[in-house]
Design a protein around this motif. Structure first.
Motif, PDB file in Angstrom:
ATOM      1  N   GLY A 153      55.391  -7.982 142.674  1.00 32.85           N
ATOM      2  CA  GLY A 153      56.509  -7.101 142.987  1.00 32.85           C
ATOM      3  C   GLY A 153      57.339  -6.883 141.732  1.00 32.85           C
ATOM      4  O   GLY A 153      56.823  -6.460 140.692  1.00 32.85           O
ATOM      5  N   SER A 154      58.637  -7.223 141.807  1.00 34.46           N
ATOM      6  CA  SER A 154      59.507  -7.089 140.636  1.00 34.46           C
ATOM      7  C   SER A 154      59.881  -8.471 140.095  1.00 34.46           C
ATOM      8  O   SER A 154      60.795  -8.618 139.292  1.00 34.46           O
ATOM      9  CB  SER A 154      60.780  -6.334 141.031  1.00 34.46           C
ATOM     10  N   TYR A 155      59.144  -9.490 140.570  1.00 35.28           N
ATOM     11  CA  TYR A 155      59.502 -10.884 140.332  1.00 35.28           C
ATOM     12  C   TYR A 155      58.523 -11.546 139.367  1.00 35.28           C
ATOM     13  O   TYR A 155      57.323 -11.320 139.432  1.00 35.28           O
ATOM     14  CB  TYR A 155      59.461 -11.584 141.692  1.00 35.28           C
ATOM     15  N   GLY A 156      59.033 -12.354 138.446  1.00 37.95           N
ATOM     16  CA  GLY A 156      58.168 -13.094 137.531  1.00 37.95           C
ATOM     17  C   GLY A 156      58.613 -14.538 137.446  1.00 37.95           C
ATOM     18  O   GLY A 156      59.794 -14.847 137.653  1.00 37.95           O
ATOM     19  N   VAL A 157      57.683 -15.451 137.168  1.00 34.44           N
ATOM     20  CA  VAL A 157      58.015 -16.871 137.086  1.00 34.44           C
ATOM     21  C   VAL A 157      57.113 -17.528 136.041  1.00 34.44           C
ATOM     22  O   VAL A 157      55.941 -17.144 135.894  1.00 34.44           O
ATOM     23  CB  VAL A 157      57.879 -17.545 138.479  1.00 34.44           C
ATOM     24  N   THR A 158      57.655 -18.482 135.291  1.00 30.61           N
ATOM     25  CA  THR A 158      56.849 -19.122 134.245  1.00 30.61           C
ATOM     26  C   THR A 158      57.325 -20.550 133.972  1.00 30.61           C
ATOM     27  O   THR A 158      58.506 -20.875 134.162  1.00 30.61           O
ATOM     28  CB  THR A 158      56.815 -18.256 132.956  1.00 30.61           C
ATOM     29  N   ILE A 189      53.266  -4.213 142.572  1.00 29.32           N
ATOM     30  CA  ILE A 189      53.748  -4.865 141.350  1.00 29.32           C
ATOM     31  C   ILE A 189      54.293  -3.833 140.372  1.00 29.32           C
ATOM     32  O   ILE A 189      53.804  -2.705 140.311  1.00 29.32           O
ATOM     33  CB  ILE A 189      52.614  -5.704 140.700  1.00 29.32           C
ATOM     34  N   LEU A 190      55.327  -4.208 139.647  1.00 33.16           N
ATOM     35  CA  LEU A 190      55.864  -3.351 138.586  1.00 33.16           C
ATOM     36  C   LEU A 190      55.306  -3.826 137.245  1.00 33.16           C
ATOM     37  O   LEU A 190      55.341  -5.026 136.948  1.00 33.16           O
ATOM     38  CB  LEU A 190      57.398  -3.457 138.536  1.00 33.16           C
ATOM     39  N   ASN A 191      54.835  -2.880 136.441  1.00 28.70           N
ATOM     40  CA  ASN A 191      54.279  -3.284 135.141  1.00 28.70           C
ATOM     41  C   ASN A 191      55.345  -3.931 134.245  1.00 28.70           C
ATOM     42  O   ASN A 191      55.039  -4.777 133.409  1.00 28.70           O
ATOM     43  CB  ASN A 191      53.545  -2.124 134.455  1.00 28.70           C
ATOM     44  N   SER A 192      56.607  -3.556 134.449  1.00 28.86           N
ATOM     45  CA  SER A 192      57.665  -4.124 133.603  1.00 28.86           C
ATOM     46  C   SER A 192      57.888  -5.611 133.908  1.00 28.86           C
ATOM     47  O   SER A 192      58.217  -6.390 133.007  1.00 28.86           O
ATOM     48  CB  SER A 192      58.962  -3.339 133.780  1.00 28.86           C
ATOM     49  N   ALA A 193      57.717  -6.001 135.179  1.00 26.57           N
ATOM     50  CA  ALA A 193      57.861  -7.428 135.526  1.00 26.57           C
ATOM     51  C   ALA A 193      56.753  -8.228 134.856  1.00 26.57           C
ATOM     52  O   ALA A 193      56.984  -9.326 134.333  1.00 26.57           O
ATOM     53  CB  ALA A 193      57.809  -7.612 137.041  1.00 26.57           C
ATOM     54  N   SER A 222      62.602 -18.155 136.622  1.00 26.78           N
ATOM     55  CA  SER A 222      62.192 -17.009 137.423  1.00 26.78           C
ATOM     56  C   SER A 222      63.260 -15.925 137.342  1.00 26.78           C
ATOM     57  O   SER A 222      64.436 -16.203 137.098  1.00 26.78           O
ATOM     58  CB  SER A 222      61.957 -17.414 138.877  1.00 26.78           C
ATOM     59  N   PHE A 223      62.812 -14.699 137.515  1.00 22.41           N
ATOM     60  CA  PHE A 223      63.750 -13.579 137.452  1.00 22.41           C
ATOM     61  C   PHE A 223      63.169 -12.438 138.254  1.00 22.41           C
ATOM     62  O   PHE A 223      61.978 -12.412 138.553  1.00 22.41           O
ATOM     63  CB  PHE A 223      63.962 -13.145 136.002  1.00 22.41           C
ATOM     64  N   ASP A 224      64.067 -11.508 138.623  1.00 23.84           N
ATOM     65  CA  ASP A 224      63.649 -10.337 139.370  1.00 23.84           C
ATOM     66  C   ASP A 224      64.220  -9.126 138.644  1.00 23.84           C
ATOM     67  O   ASP A 224      65.436  -8.966 138.554  1.00 23.84           O
ATOM     68  CB  ASP A 224      64.185 -10.440 140.805  1.00 23.84           C
ATOM     69  N   VAL A 225      63.345  -8.288 138.094  1.00 25.60           N
ATOM     70  CA  VAL A 225      63.831  -7.174 137.280  1.00 25.60           C
ATOM     71  C   VAL A 225      64.474  -6.072 138.136  1.00 25.60           C
ATOM     72  O   VAL A 225      65.146  -5.193 137.607  1.00 25.60           O
ATOM     73  CB  VAL A 225      62.716  -6.551 136.395  1.00 25.60           C
ATOM     74  N   TRP A 226      64.290  -6.138 139.460  1.00 22.66           N
ATOM     75  CA  TRP A 226      64.872  -5.120 140.350  1.00 22.66           C
ATOM     76  C   TRP A 226      66.257  -5.551 140.826  1.00 22.66           C
ATOM     77  O   TRP A 226      67.215  -4.809 140.736  1.00 22.66           O
ATOM     78  CB  TRP A 226      63.942  -4.873 141.537  1.00 22.66           C
ATOM     79  N   SER A 227      66.350  -6.798 141.324  1.00 21.79           N
ATOM     80  CA  SER A 227      67.641  -7.285 141.843  1.00 21.79           C
ATOM     81  C   SER A 227      68.482  -7.939 140.751  1.00 21.79           C
ATOM     82  O   SER A 227      69.657  -8.202 140.954  1.00 21.79           O
ATOM     83  CB  SER A 227      67.395  -8.314 142.948  1.00 21.79           C
TER      84      SER A 227
END
Ligand SMILES: [Zn+2]
Length: 338
Positions: A153-158, A189-193, A222-227
């Motif tokens: 989605g708009s969420y990434g985690v590492t 999924i968003l390519n920017s995330a 973790s972060f969400d590029v949309w929210s």
């Protein structure tokens, strides 16, 4: 000198310098999975001058990959090239000094020792927790660091996993967070995330490879590029009682109960029951009366409505058009052999 010319901007950066650049050239990393995240990480590290990059991927390029998977183009999708092969070709075109070791394979407990042999760092480009737990067990048991990275989605985690120093994935997620987590197939999924998580993963890899381990992040980020929500949880130490770090119980490496038929992606089943080398020319002739078929050096594709079978030289197959493993297995038995 050539190295200095090509990488002058990176060498100017205080954290790398000429010494760091030489260390990058001598480095050997593995990227497990070359989809969206794996593509972006491979591209960043290859352009940075990481000397040897082993790319392990089980899949082939399709048109729906192209919005995110930045190492591939329409001709790769048209040829159904395995992603590892297409990635190696693309990297050779922009940095021929990098040695790419493409491995068209599904990483399993049986082959992980061979496929990850000799690398200094493992990077996560996969899309499933089964493979991540396997990599985590390998990493902790062998003392080889890896970096977990995921986006949906708009969420990434590492998370950086430095064995015996920081928490591992089993410290943070003792149980697979399956179910609680959506997948790209359900949430899009968003390519920017993807690119954000890949940039962080590549930066942490550079720190490790130039010897700036003390600069590496010791949190689950973790972060969400949309929210714009962002969270960090400390992962500075292994968790007492962790199955992997503390009990040294590497269940995923032992491969207990691991299925040989797995769902992969939308409406498709992967069959990898046994090693069965396939001669594509013979198989092409054999399948021709039953549907349409075409092959190149790397994959053979066979269409018989409503199914599409992609066969790899080692006998592994991905069958599209069903999520029923019994149907997929019988198709495989009928057309490839039981
Ligand atoms: Zn642990």
């Amino acid at each position: 000198m050539e190295l200095f010319d090509r990488y002058s901007r990176q060498i100017l950066f205080h954290g790398v310098g000429l010494e760091g650049q030489h260390r990058l050239a001598a480095a050997h990393v593995a990227i497990v999975g070359c989809g969206a995240n794996g593509s972006a990480v491979a591209s960043l590290l290859a352009r940075s001058g990481v000397g040897t990059i082993r790319i392990i991927d089980r899949d082939y390029v399709e048109p729906s990959n192209l919005p995110r998977q930045t190492l591939f183009d329409e001709s790769d999708a048209k040829e159904s090239l395995p992603k590892a092969i297409a990635a190696a070709r693309r990297i050779a075109a922009f940095n021929s000094d990098v040695v790419v070791e493409p491995q068209v394979a599904d990483l399993t407990p049986d082959n992980i020792q061979v496929l990850l042999e000799g690398v200094h760092l493992v990077l996560d480009g996969t899309d499933n927790f089964e493979t991540r737990y396997l990599v985590n067990d390998y990493s902790v048991s062998q003392g080889i660091p890896w970096i977990y990275a995921a986006a949906v989605g708009s969420y990434g985690v590492t998370l950086n996993v430095l064995p015996r120093t920081t928490a591992c994935m089993a410290c943070v997620f003792p149980e697979s967070p399956h179910g609680a987590f959506e997948t790209c197939d359900t949430a899009g999924i968003l390519n920017s995330a993807v690119n954000l998580v890949a940039s962080i993963e590549a930066s942490e890899a550079l720190k490790f490879l130039v010897g700036a381990v003390d600069k590496m992040r010791r949190t689950l980020l973790s972060f969400d590029v949309w929210s714009n929500d962002r969270a960090e949880v400390s992962a500075a130490r292994p968790r007492p009682g962790c199955r992997a770090c503390d009990e040294r119980d590497f269940v995923h490496l032992a491969g207990k109960g691991r299925p040989h038929i797995t769902l992969c992606g939308r409406n498709s089943v992967q069959i990898h029951e046994r090693h069965r080398p396939v001669n594509f020319t013979e198989m092409d002739e054999r399948l021709r009366p039953h549907g349409s078929v075409r092959h190149n050096d790397f994959v053979l594709k066979f269409w018989r409505e409503p199914y599409e079978m992609t066969l790899f030289p080692d006998g592994r197959a991905i069958i599209k058009g069903t999520t029923d493993t019994a149907v997929a297995r019988s198709l495989y038995a009928r057309y490839v052999g039981s």
